[in-house]
Design a protein around this motif. Structure first.
Motif, short mmCIF file in Angstrom:
data_model
loop_
_atom_site.label_atom_id
_atom_site.label_comp_id
_atom_site.label_asym_id
_atom_site.label_seq_id
_atom_site.Cartn_x
_atom_site.Cartn_y
_atom_site.Cartn_z
N SER A 11 0.83 -1.23 0.00
CA SER A 11 0.00 0.00 0.00
C SER A 11 0.84 1.26 0.00
CB SER A 11 -0.89 0.06 1.24
OG SER A 11 -1.70 -1.06 1.30
N ILE A 12 1.90 1.25 0.81
CA ILE A 12 2.74 2.45 0.93
C ILE A 12 3.40 2.74 -0.41
CG2 ILE A 12 4.83 3.39 2.06
CD1 ILE A 12 2.60 3.18 4.04
N GLU A 13 3.89 1.65 -1.07
CA GLU A 13 4.55 1.83 -2.36
C GLU A 13 3.58 2.37 -3.40
OE1 GLU A 13 7.18 -1.17 -0.36
OE2 GLU A 13 5.10 -0.58 -0.25
N ILE A 14 2.34 1.86 -3.40
CA ILE A 14 1.33 2.35 -4.35
C ILE A 14 1.09 3.83 -4.10
CG2 ILE A 14 -1.13 2.28 -4.96
CD1 ILE A 14 -1.06 -0.73 -4.39
N ASP A 15 0.90 4.17 -2.83
CA ASP A 15 0.61 5.55 -2.47
C ASP A 15 1.75 6.47 -2.87
OD1 ASP A 15 0.40 7.55 0.39
OD2 ASP A 15 -1.10 7.49 -1.17
N GLN A 16 2.98 6.04 -2.59
CA GLN A 16 4.14 6.88 -2.94
C GLN A 16 4.21 7.07 -4.45
OE1 GLN A 16 7.37 4.91 -1.00
NE2 GLN A 16 7.19 6.14 0.85
N ALA A 17 4.00 5.98 -5.19
CA ALA A 17 4.08 6.07 -6.66
C ALA A 17 3.01 7.01 -7.19
CB ALA A 17 3.94 4.69 -7.27
N PHE A 18 1.80 6.86 -6.68
CA PHE A 18 0.70 7.68 -7.20
C PHE A 18 0.82 9.13 -6.77
CE2 PHE A 18 -0.70 4.40 -9.46
CZ PHE A 18 -1.93 3.80 -9.25
#
Ligand SMILES: O=C(O)CCC(=O)C(=O)O
Ligand SMILES: [Fe+2]
Length: 243
Positions: free
Chosen positions: A24-31
């Motif tokens: 989730s954190i990686e998705i959020d950072q990417a987006f």
């Protein structure tokens, strides 16, 4: 084939399916940084441009939207409506683009900075680089022309096993923190390589828009109709680069 650039994260669909919360954190950072990441272990055979290809992409997109719903809820983001429930596949399209040999062209921008008219898109790249995404942290502009003039662009180099995921124009209506990826295509000979080598490129873009009739009320009370927005913006978004 080039290395994955450090700024664009790589996420495995197998891991996302096994544990939607793990990344989730990686998705959020990417987006929140570019609106873009590489998706590996996706199971799509990109060469088959057929109904099967459409079916496989739809299945993958719906699975990914499910994961995004779970992640956004887990992160406590401002979610206005479920992505998965509003994207059954009735408004998914794809296009295959051939960029002809650029040797004779006076400038390298082949597709101007834009946001996709979708909620999320997949881009299948061939081995010729060209796709670039704006680093959202490098600009305060929110229009394509403003971003084009002010933002730093990050090359999204082709990675053989990965599909590129981009947030589209409507993503922010669903999850307020996730704005769209501003991107462009600039094909040019790498420094030092012979400029007379043929340099053409193919890509396939798969666009997932919400089902017809979808309306979304944002947290400040504004009601938004996907149909009206699609009509209004399809013409406007793919703009010309000024001469
Ligand atoms: O060719 C590419 O890499 C991107 C294409 C694209 O951005 C689009 O079709 O909207
Ligand atoms: Fe695009």
């Amino acid at each position: 084939m080039s290395q994955v650039p450090a700024q664009i994260s790589t996420l495995s669909m197998r891991e996302l399916r096994d544990d939607p919360l793990k990344l989730s954190i990686e998705i959020d950072q990417a987006f929140q940084s570019t609106g873009c990441f590489y998706l590996t272990d996706h199971g799509i055979r990109a060469t088959a441009v057929t109904r099967a290809f459409e079916r496989e992409c739809s299945g993958l997109m719906k699975a990914l939207l499910n994961v995004l719903d779970v992640s956004a809820a887990h992160l406590g983001l401002k979610v206005n409506k479920s992505l998965a429930r509003c994207h059954t596949g009735s408004n998914f399209t794809f296009s295959c683009i051939h960029y002809p040999d650029v040797r004779a062209r006076p400038r390298p921008v082949q597709m101007a900075t834009h946001q996709d008219i979708s909620t999320a898109s997949f881009v299948f790249l061939d081995s010729t680089p060209g796709l670039q995404v704006a680093d959202k942290g490098s600009t305060t502009e929110v229009t394509s022309s403003g971003v084009e003039q002010t933002a730093d662009f990050i090359p999204v180099m082709p990675v053989e096993t990965a599909i590129v995921v981009l947030t589209g124009f409507h993503m922010q209506r669903f999850v307020e923190e996730w704005s769209s990826a501003f991107h462009r295509v600039c094909i040019d000979h790498p420094a030092g390589s012979p400029a007379l080598e043929p340099l053409e490129r193919y890509s396939i873009a798969f666009f997932a828009a919400a089902d017809e009739g979808t309306t979304i009320s944002s947290q400040d009370g504004e009601t938004f109709s996907v149909d009206e927005s699609l009509c209004k913006n399809r013409k406007r978004i793919y703009r010309e680069v000024p001469a």
